[in-house]
Design an enzyme around this catalytic site. Structure first.
Site, PDB file in Angstrom:
ATOM      1  N   ASP A   1       9.719   1.248   4.673  1.00  0.00           N
ATOM      2  CA  ASP A   1      10.882   0.686   5.352  1.00  0.00           C
ATOM      3  C   ASP A   1      11.743   1.784   5.974  1.00  0.00           C
ATOM      4  O   ASP A   1      12.091   1.741   7.152  1.00  0.00           O
ATOM      5  CB  ASP A   1      11.720  -0.141   4.381  1.00  0.00           C
ATOM      6  CG  ASP A   1      10.906  -1.243   3.719  1.00  0.00           C
ATOM      7  OD1 ASP A   1       9.770  -1.479   4.161  1.00  0.00           O
ATOM      8  OD2 ASP A   1      11.394  -1.860   2.753  1.00  0.00           O
TER       9      ASP A   1
ATOM     10  N   SER B   1      16.310  -5.751   5.062  1.00  0.00           N
ATOM     11  CA  SER B   1      17.751  -5.626   5.268  1.00  0.00           C
ATOM     12  C   SER B   1      18.343  -4.584   4.320  1.00  0.00           C
ATOM     13  O   SER B   1      19.301  -3.893   4.673  1.00  0.00           O
ATOM     14  CB  SER B   1      18.439  -6.977   5.093  1.00  0.00           C
ATOM     15  OG  SER B   1      18.161  -7.488   3.814  1.00  0.00           O
ATOM     16  N   SER B   2      17.788  -4.434   3.117  1.00  0.00           N
ATOM     17  CA  SER B   2      18.405  -3.459   2.196  1.00  0.00           C
ATOM     18  C   SER B   2      18.189  -2.029   2.672  1.00  0.00           C
ATOM     19  O   SER B   2      19.131  -1.225   2.642  1.00  0.00           O
ATOM     20  CB  SER B   2      17.951  -3.624   0.747  1.00  0.00           C
ATOM     21  OG  SER B   2      16.738  -4.223   0.643  1.00  0.00           O
TER      22      SER B   2
ATOM     23  N   THR C   1       0.840  -1.213   0.000  1.00  0.00           N
ATOM     24  CA  THR C   1       0.000   0.000   0.000  1.00  0.00           C
ATOM     25  C   THR C   1       0.868   1.254   0.000  1.00  0.00           C
ATOM     26  O   THR C   1       0.393   2.324  -0.355  1.00  0.00           O
ATOM     27  CB  THR C   1      -0.920   0.030   1.246  1.00  0.00           C
ATOM     28  OG1 THR C   1      -0.141  -0.355   2.376  1.00  0.00           O
ATOM     29  CG2 THR C   1      -2.104  -0.888   1.101  1.00  0.00           C
TER      30      THR C   1
HETATM   31  C1  GLA Z   1       9.122  -3.916   0.108  1.00  0.00           C
HETATM   32  C2  GLA Z   1       9.283  -2.431  -0.193  1.00  0.00           C
HETATM   33  C3  GLA Z   1       8.296  -1.601   0.619  1.00  0.00           C
HETATM   34  C4  GLA Z   1       6.873  -2.128   0.481  1.00  0.00           C
HETATM   35  C5  GLA Z   1       6.830  -3.632   0.721  1.00  0.00           C
HETATM   36  C6  GLA Z   1       5.462  -4.216   0.446  1.00  0.00           C
HETATM   37  O1  GLA Z   1       9.507  -4.179   1.423  1.00  0.00           O
HETATM   38  O2  GLA Z   1      10.596  -2.009   0.095  1.00  0.00           O
HETATM   39  O3  GLA Z   1       8.384  -0.244   0.241  1.00  0.00           O
HETATM   40  O4  GLA Z   1       6.333  -1.792  -0.773  1.00  0.00           O
HETATM   41  O5  GLA Z   1       7.775  -4.317  -0.087  1.00  0.00           O
HETATM   42  O6  GLA Z   1       4.528  -3.732   1.354  1.00  0.00           O
END
Ligand code: GLA
Length: 367
Positions: free
Chosen positions: A152, A107-108, A18
């Site tokens: 993240d 982790s990234s 989302t």
């Molecule tokens: C990865 C992406 C996030 C998000 C999720 C799915 O972790 O880095 O930005 O889009 O997938 O919710």
């Protein structure tokens, strides 16, 4: 000068895929992290990681993409900082990680945010969290090639102990939600199926959602700025002209957004069992309509549904592998792990990783 950065991973309770649709997410940082020890180094830069990587380069060199995927995180961060502030001094960085990579626990982004925080501190470059998020996204989009959202990075930088963050990814307003899990806890089950978001359908989903938004706006004569804002009525009005696949992608996003807002409310009221039900619905939406799950993840979620002590489970993160997140009774955890590890090994000939995730504080810089 020495700088130590502790950059945690994150879990997402609900609100998957989302963020890049301007919707809500409900993540928290966890007790596993990437730790980066920086110091100045003369003449050249030297980065080592306990995952077995190491690289030598000079920050004065012109940016050139590396054949080695991992090195592009470091080179991307250095180049973005140079574009922003001019020169960057050479440095030594020793990376140690307790965060498994490719498990969907970010982790990234933990690595990129940690590198930005450390290198900028070493060079007296003052950056606020908003700038770090922007820089980090640039690195992931331009140098790594994943068109991820901001969940993240925002979580890694802003998380608080024992709290989740209800984040509106459109206007970046956020609210801390107390995570009182009572006699329950969060267990991550790592399929050990390594996803590589670049080589999977992640970017395709981003494009499909953009497409859905364009078509809906045209059909209903509105100017929604992102998919999460579309009303269910307007989605239904556009059903005929959206092909079935694009319609299901959009339907998933609207439903998941709704579930996320509801979940924050349920958690605030301490209604864990109702929240658990929404976790399952989220999983089946991701599996059937958004199509980012895989058989190993589905298997883990299905088994969990047999046990009353598990309130909810779903795949977490980008998908196509990585972890499930389970909300279960603490006293049942060991038994559950024992059962599920055995079954999983039998069926998939793979070891199942287990992590008990505790909601922790965000990134810390120690000088
Ligand atoms: C990865 C992406 C996030 C998000 C999720 C799915 O972790 O880095 O930005 O889009 O997938 O919710």
């Amino acid at each position: 000068m020495k700088v130590i950065v502790k950059s945690p991973g994150r879990v997402n309770l609900i609100g998957e895929h989302t963020d890049y649709n301007g919707g809500y997410v409900l993540p928290c940082a966890i007790n596993l992290s990437i730790n980066l020890n920086f110091k100045y180094f003369s003449n050249e830069s030297f980065v080592t990681s306990d995952l077995g990587y190491s690289m030598i380069f000079n920050t004065a060199e012109k940016y050139k993409k590396s054949e080695n995927h991992w090195e592009n995180y470091v080179l991307g961060v250095v180049n973005e900082l140079k574009l922003l502030k001019g020169d960057v001094e050479n440095f030594h960085c020793e990376i140690k990680s307790s965060l498994p990579s490719g498990a969907g626990i970010s982790s990234s982004s933990a690595l990129v945010c940690g590198l930005i925080a450390g290198i900028s501190t070493l060079n007296n470059i003052e950056l606020n969290n908003e700038q770090i998020i922007k820089l980090s996204r640039n690195v992931e989009h331009k140098y790594i090639g994943v068109l991820g959202g901001i969940m993240d990075q925002f979580t890694i930088l802003n998380a608080k102990k024992d709290k989740a963050i209800l984040l509106n990814c459109d206007n970046i307003e956020s609210k801390y939600i107390d995570l009182n899990l009572k006699e329950y806890e969060l267990l991550l089950l790592d399929t050990n199926v390594k996803h590589n978001l670049v080589n999977t359908e992640y970017n395709t989903r981003v494009k499909e959602c953009k497409k859905a938004l364009e078509i809906i706006n045209k059909q209903v004569g509105k100017n929604y700025s992102n998919l999460s804002m579309v009303s269910i009525d307007d989605l239904i009005k556009s059903k005929e002209i959206l092909n079935d696949k694009i319609y299901r992608r959009a339907l998933y996003v609207l439903n998941e957004n709704q579930r996320t807002v509801e979940s924050a409310d349920l958690l605030e009221k301490g209604n864990l069992s109702q929240f658990g039900k929404l976790m399952y619905r989220s999983h089946y939406g991701l599996k059937n309509n958004y199509e980012v799950s895989c058989r190993e993840l589905d298997y883990l979620v299905e088994i969990s549904q047999k046990y009353d002590d598990v309130l909810g489970a779903r795949m977490m993160g980008g998908g196509f592998g990585g972890c499930t997140i389970n909300l279960l009774k603490r006293e049942f955890t060991n038994k559950f792990i024992e059962i599920i590890q055995k079954q999983y090994k039998l069926n998939y000939k793979l070891d199942l990783g287990v992590i008990i995730a505790k909601p922790e504080e965000g990134l810390k810089i120690i000088k």
